[in-house]
Design a protein around this motif. Structure first.
Motif, PDB file in Angstrom:
ATOM      1  N   ARG A   3      -4.839   2.461   5.909  1.00  0.00           N
ATOM      2  CA  ARG A   3      -3.523   2.246   5.298  1.00  0.00           C
ATOM      3  C   ARG A   3      -2.557   3.338   5.743  1.00  0.00           C
ATOM      4  NH1 ARG A   3      -3.456   2.174  -1.032  1.00  0.00           N
ATOM      5  NH2 ARG A   3      -4.631   0.309  -0.583  1.00  0.00           N
ATOM      6  N   PRO A   4      -1.327   2.971   6.169  1.00  0.00           N
ATOM      7  CA  PRO A   4      -0.333   3.993   6.511  1.00  0.00           C
ATOM      8  C   PRO A   4      -0.073   4.921   5.322  1.00  0.00           C
ATOM      9  CG  PRO A   4       0.395   1.846   7.266  1.00  0.00           C
ATOM     10  CD  PRO A   4      -0.818   1.617   6.402  1.00  0.00           C
ATOM     11  N   ARG A   5       0.135   6.190   5.615  1.00  0.00           N
ATOM     12  CA  ARG A   5       0.342   7.180   4.561  1.00  0.00           C
ATOM     13  C   ARG A   5       1.698   7.863   4.743  1.00  0.00           C
ATOM     14  NH1 ARG A   5      -4.288   7.309   6.950  1.00  0.00           N
ATOM     15  NH2 ARG A   5      -3.745   9.051   8.266  1.00  0.00           N
ATOM     16  N   ILE A   6       2.402   8.049   3.640  1.00  0.00           N
ATOM     17  CA  ILE A   6       3.631   8.838   3.704  1.00  0.00           C
ATOM     18  C   ILE A   6       3.209  10.288   3.838  1.00  0.00           C
ATOM     19  CG2 ILE A   6       5.697   9.592   2.477  1.00  0.00           C
ATOM     20  CD1 ILE A   6       5.782   6.837   1.139  1.00  0.00           C
ATOM     21  N   ARG A   7       3.638  10.926   4.931  1.00  0.00           N
ATOM     22  CA  ARG A   7       3.246  12.301   5.216  1.00  0.00           C
ATOM     23  C   ARG A   7       4.431  13.212   5.453  1.00  0.00           C
ATOM     24  NH1 ARG A   7      -1.758  13.611   7.351  1.00  0.00           N
ATOM     25  NH2 ARG A   7      -0.917  15.660   7.012  1.00  0.00           N
ATOM     26  N   HIS A   8       5.657  12.665   5.338  1.00  0.00           N
ATOM     27  CA  HIS A   8       6.826  13.444   5.738  1.00  0.00           C
ATOM     28  C   HIS A   8       8.024  13.017   4.897  1.00  0.00           C
ATOM     29  CE1 HIS A   8       9.783  15.112   8.606  1.00  0.00           C
ATOM     30  NE2 HIS A   8      10.401  13.945   8.563  1.00  0.00           N
ATOM     31  N   LEU A   9       8.735  13.987   4.344  1.00  0.00           N
ATOM     32  CA  LEU A   9       9.993  13.766   3.642  1.00  0.00           C
ATOM     33  C   LEU A   9      11.032  14.693   4.247  1.00  0.00           C
ATOM     34  CD1 LEU A   9       8.813  13.778  -0.089  1.00  0.00           C
ATOM     35  CD2 LEU A   9       9.436  11.785   1.269  1.00  0.00           C
TER      36      LEU A   9
END
Length: 121
Positions: A3-9
């Motif tokens: 699953r794609p993961r949010i790793r950057h804001l």
């Protein structure tokens, strides 16, 4: 597929140096890179937070600018987004090596797509 993961804001800040100090002091985040333009990139060991210098001549408001997904198959995701009727994700114009593509969701929010991730370049 993983699953794609949010790793950057990414946040635009009027005083990126002070905001970087806040996240370092209050949350123990580590600066992994700073650039000559006054942008700072911090990590909590998992997520990368980009504190970007706000340009008064720019159109982007202060605050959240975009977020980024780390995923296994950028090309497959680009195809799926386009097939869903969204604008085709574009190659990032930035010279920063953090993400390969920029996309826009149905509400107009920007997000990045990266196969290689968001660690130290």
């Amino acid at each position: 597929m993983t699953r794609p993961r949010i790793r950057h804001l990414a946040l635009y800040a009027s005083n990126p140096e002070a905001l970087t100090g806040f996240y370092r002091e209050k949350f123990g985040m580590e600066v992994i890179m700073s650039d000559p333009d006054g942008n700072h990139f911090l990590s909590d060991g998992y997520l990368t937070l980009a504190v970007l210098k706000h340009q008064m001549a720019g159109e982007a408001p202060l605050g959240l600018n975009h977020f980024g997904f780390h995923l296994d198959d950028v090309d497959g995701t680009r195809t799926a987004l386009t097939e869903a009727g969204l604008e085709e994700p574009a190659l990032r114009a930035s010279k920063r090596p953090y993400a390969e593509y920029r996309a826009i969701d149905p509400e107009g929010n920007w997000f990045d797509l990266s196969e290689h991730g968001y660690g130290i370049p």
